[in-house]
Design an enzyme around this catalytic site. Sequence first.
Site, mmCIF file in Angstrom:
data_model
loop_
_atom_site.group_PDB
_atom_site.id
_atom_site.type_symbol
_atom_site.label_atom_id
_atom_site.label_comp_id
_atom_site.label_asym_id
_atom_site.label_seq_id
_atom_site.Cartn_x
_atom_site.Cartn_y
_atom_site.Cartn_z
ATOM 1 N N ARG A 122 0.849 -1.211 0.000
ATOM 2 C CA ARG A 122 0.000 0.000 0.000
ATOM 3 C C ARG A 122 0.870 1.241 0.000
ATOM 4 O O ARG A 122 1.928 1.275 0.621
ATOM 5 C CB ARG A 122 -0.882 0.018 1.258
ATOM 6 C CG ARG A 122 -1.618 -1.262 1.458
ATOM 7 C CD ARG A 122 -2.129 -1.378 2.863
ATOM 8 N NE ARG A 122 -3.510 -0.946 2.950
ATOM 9 C CZ ARG A 122 -4.163 -0.801 4.084
ATOM 10 N NH1 ARG A 122 -3.552 -0.982 5.231
ATOM 11 N NH2 ARG A 122 -5.418 -0.434 4.088
ATOM 12 N N GLY A 163 -7.268 7.241 -1.743
ATOM 13 C CA GLY A 163 -7.529 6.752 -3.091
ATOM 14 C C GLY A 163 -6.464 7.069 -4.109
ATOM 15 O O GLY A 163 -6.673 6.880 -5.291
ATOM 16 N N MET A 172 -3.689 5.510 -4.617
ATOM 17 C CA MET A 172 -3.411 4.238 -5.259
ATOM 18 C C MET A 172 -4.154 3.142 -4.525
ATOM 19 O O MET A 172 -4.232 3.160 -3.310
ATOM 20 C CB MET A 172 -1.936 3.939 -5.222
ATOM 21 C CG MET A 172 -1.592 2.905 -6.265
ATOM 22 S SD MET A 172 -0.121 1.999 -5.925
ATOM 23 C CE MET A 172 -0.721 0.712 -4.889
ATOM 24 N N ARG A 192 -4.751 6.624 11.892
ATOM 25 C CA ARG A 192 -4.307 7.975 11.505
ATOM 26 C C ARG A 192 -5.296 8.960 12.094
ATOM 27 O O ARG A 192 -6.421 8.580 12.468
ATOM 28 C CB ARG A 192 -4.265 8.115 9.985
ATOM 29 C CG ARG A 192 -5.594 7.889 9.343
ATOM 30 C CD ARG A 192 -5.512 7.981 7.841
ATOM 31 N NE ARG A 192 -6.751 7.514 7.249
ATOM 32 C CZ ARG A 192 -6.917 7.245 5.980
ATOM 33 N NH1 ARG A 192 -5.931 7.390 5.135
ATOM 34 N NH2 ARG A 192 -8.075 6.838 5.518
ATOM 35 N N HIS A 249 -15.402 6.146 -0.664
ATOM 36 C CA HIS A 249 -14.546 7.184 -1.254
ATOM 37 C C HIS A 249 -15.272 8.521 -1.317
ATOM 38 O O HIS A 249 -14.750 9.556 -0.903
ATOM 39 C CB HIS A 249 -14.131 6.736 -2.668
ATOM 40 C CG HIS A 249 -13.299 7.730 -3.394
ATOM 41 N ND1 HIS A 249 -13.834 8.660 -4.251
ATOM 42 C CD2 HIS A 249 -11.978 7.979 -3.341
ATOM 43 C CE1 HIS A 249 -12.863 9.406 -4.727
ATOM 44 N NE2 HIS A 249 -11.724 9.018 -4.191
ATOM 45 N N SER A 287 0.397 48.539 2.090
ATOM 46 C CA SER A 287 -0.455 47.364 2.012
ATOM 47 C C SER A 287 -0.034 46.613 0.752
ATOM 48 O O SER A 287 -0.068 47.175 -0.351
ATOM 49 C CB SER A 287 -1.921 47.772 1.930
ATOM 50 O OG SER A 287 -2.711 46.620 1.779
ATOM 51 N N GLY A 291 -0.187 44.636 -2.339
ATOM 52 C CA GLY A 291 -1.185 44.203 -3.322
ATOM 53 C C GLY A 291 -0.585 43.006 -4.043
ATOM 54 O O GLY A 291 -0.011 43.134 -5.127
HETATM 55 C C1 PEP Z 1 -3.713 43.701 -5.556
HETATM 56 O O1 PEP Z 1 -3.219 44.034 -6.627
HETATM 57 O O2 PEP Z 1 -3.257 42.768 -4.864
HETATM 58 C C2 PEP Z 1 -4.895 44.369 -5.048
HETATM 59 C C3 PEP Z 1 -5.370 44.081 -3.863
HETATM 60 O O3 PEP Z 1 -5.493 45.256 -5.854
HETATM 61 P P1 PEP Z 1 -6.456 44.848 -7.079
HETATM 62 O O4 PEP Z 1 -6.719 43.391 -6.944
HETATM 63 O O5 PEP Z 1 -7.648 45.682 -6.947
HETATM 64 O O6 PEP Z 1 -5.604 45.188 -8.245
#
Ligand code: PEP
Length: 880
Positions: free
Chosen positions: A94, A103, A105, A338, A456, A765, A767
Amino acid sequence: MENKKYVYLFNEGNASMKNLLGGKGANLAEMTNLGIPVPAGFTISTEACIKYYEDGKVISSYIIDQIYASLKGIEEITGKKFGSVENPLLVSVRSGARVSMPGMMDTILNLGLNDDTVKGLAKLTGNERFAYDSYRRFIQMFSDVVKGIEKRKFEDILEDTKNAKGVEFDKDLDSSDLINIIKKFKELYRDEIGKDFPQEPEQQLIQSVTAVFDSWENPRAVVYRRLNDISGKWGTAVNVQSMVFGNMGETSGTGVAFTRNPATGEKSIFGEYLINAQGEDVVAGIRTPEPITKLKEDLPECYSEFMDIAQKLENHYKDMQDMEFTIEQGTLYFLQTRNGKRTAQSALKIAVDMVEEGLITKEEAILKVEPRQLDTLLHPNFHSEELKKATVIAKGLPASPGAACGKIYFTAEDAKRHHDEGEKVILVRLETSPEDIEGMAASEGILTIRGGMTSHAAVVARGMGICCVAGCGGLIIDESTKSLRSLNKVYKEGDYISLDGSTGNVYGESIKTVSPEISGYFEIFMEWADNIRYLKVRTNADTPRDAKQAIEFGAEGIGLCRTEHMFFDEDRISEVREMIVSKTEEQRRKALSKLLPRQKGDFIGIYEAMEDKPVTIRFLDPPLHEFLPTETEDIKNLAQDMGISFQELKDTIDSLHEFNPMMGHRGCRLTVSYPEIAEMQTRAIIEAAIDVKKRKGYNIVPEIMIPLVGEIKELKYVKDIVVKVADEIIQKENVDLKYKVGTMIEIPRAAITADEIAKEAEFFSFGTNDLTQMTFGFSRDDAGKFLNDYYEKKVYEFDPFEKLDQIGVGKLVEMSVELGKKTRPDIHLGICGEHGGDPSSVEFFHNVGLDYVSCSPFRVPVARLAAAQAQVKHPRSSLK
Ligand code: PEP
Ligand code: MG
């Protein structure tokens, strides 16, 4: 000759060796050392699998030597001999990866049988029928799993024999029938493979081990890994274990059980078994198993021994256990234990109960719930009024909770395709198999006709958090006409049905769903998580409604309010369009003056919803292709609103066409061109804050965020406008209102020059959506078209837009944090890309020293828990 160890007898390992021995192997070793009855065996390590691939899919001779040496070890323990006619050793083979992959294998049982040893087995057991049945099962499994010969072809032979004899069940076949079947099976094998069925047990074993290694890269394993954050580099281990037989009569049996209920978390044993059966019979759902409690009547001594060991295992692992066992003529063996997969409801209850029972600490409890699973708690339930009117057409097992409504499809491919086309789908299958995994993941719900609570479909759906009703024998599938028949109606492909995974009810119609309420264990557990975590969790919300929803889910502020999204509505989009297509400042100011009251009103709503919580508002960042009108009708209407001709507007729109709008005139670039946009937005943000502060007394400190900055001068240019307009208003209104100006770090150049940027930015922040797009250099809108090729060819394992690329994009984040803090030690740091709701990415953000993550409202609980887990794993006490 290499002397590295690749093969471990069970008594040579322990539970801490999961990475090397796989989960199953490590636990078999641990159980062996705990003195629990485990059939003797050994584990071929994950390193052997990795080496197999490094060596070009060859098992090196010294690993084979170690396998043979360990086989000798089993022979010594059992007193049986591989290939011996007198006392044959038979084994199971196994797979067992570091993390269980149900699942991936199939198991191969009864390996070691051949034309001679089968006779030995018959003599030894005094049961000829049993011996030949074991041999025919082995040929069938080996041919399917190792050689890929379709199961159906073997089943046809079996069926034909039964028909010719005029009997219905396998058990009605006697040994001469089985000998006949074996002959036909071997002929089929030779026809398909061009060689005789292998008679040497060593050859059978090495071929099976090779098949397990190969299965690590089969398509369904690759998909499963991607869905479950499992690295392809880990490899799988292989467990070889001496066979015990659950099909040796009425004092034998086999089953699976959980120490607590995996659907509800209730503290009572939960499981199923079959008397006189082999493991595959339970999992395959062909015969309907008995509940485990009935074992008390059938075999009381085995039951009480089983219960003692189950409790011992739970206490030892300090977690709910999922165990497989076999009873061979009254002797109990454990074949696996497990940590059991469970629903989110069950996970929360078990975690809370175990703390209350004094079994685990709160920190340990926090690590026991998979953050993504919380999602399932937040999924809809049926609308109660609609539900009252709905008709139950059948009832199956409540295999995975939740409510689902969608159009029915009968193959995984159809379900996936229709899902990709935007439909809500329900996958209806006789029973599912691992090949169905993508279709299952794409479905709202899964309905199977066969199979029990441990089939499953049930196990996988629970793991995925998808609603599932299993074993619904009251419905009949007709595959030829792709239809589903209930007592009095036929449902065709594309018809709606609804499933209740908590009751097992199936409804023959579409039922509206509603958002769930959160309470009880969730509240207690999340409070622990909140007390532990270091990272704050904010939300990305653009409307007061989303903001309120996010607060209910525990958001502590808004990390991103996309102001352009406030204009996605049909009746508002024309105002933004007018602003975008304005050709003169005068025209633009006119359009902006229409936007101002809208924005101000929206901000008031958001501030009121958030009360004293922080709110980050981002300046307009409209990728032009998302906002420009393309339909003639829309262009006509807009031209009319603006008092210009259709052609004039059409020409303007054409002139604004960009080859790559994602890298186009958006974000702060718009404001550099048209400073009046920043003026209007600042006015709306500040005036709204003053209004709410005056009326409600909330201490609002707007955080104004400038998007898409790549160069300090861009930021300074826009910031100067903000400060000028804001200060003028504040002075005029004579209020004490603080505000902050910061930026997104979403362009690689901003990350690289973050020390410069921090001179002007009070906060960053990240992005990570754009940062990922621009670091990889592929468009977020188009990457989906080719990323599949990348997964298939193993260039990438994960979608970098979903799970942060920690090596590349992450390095930029880390670098910006360091550079930013160098310039401004108290700079406030967050992330608002989609990765803010992805658990492994949240852990990364915790580790690199961010202050908060921000994600969509429904992912807030996920992020809260992921942040708490990050803190348990890597405690942070103060600013990094
Ligand atoms: C980003 O670019 O991660 C973001 C938060 O700005 P937007 O998705 O609006 O471009
Ligand atoms: Mg962006």
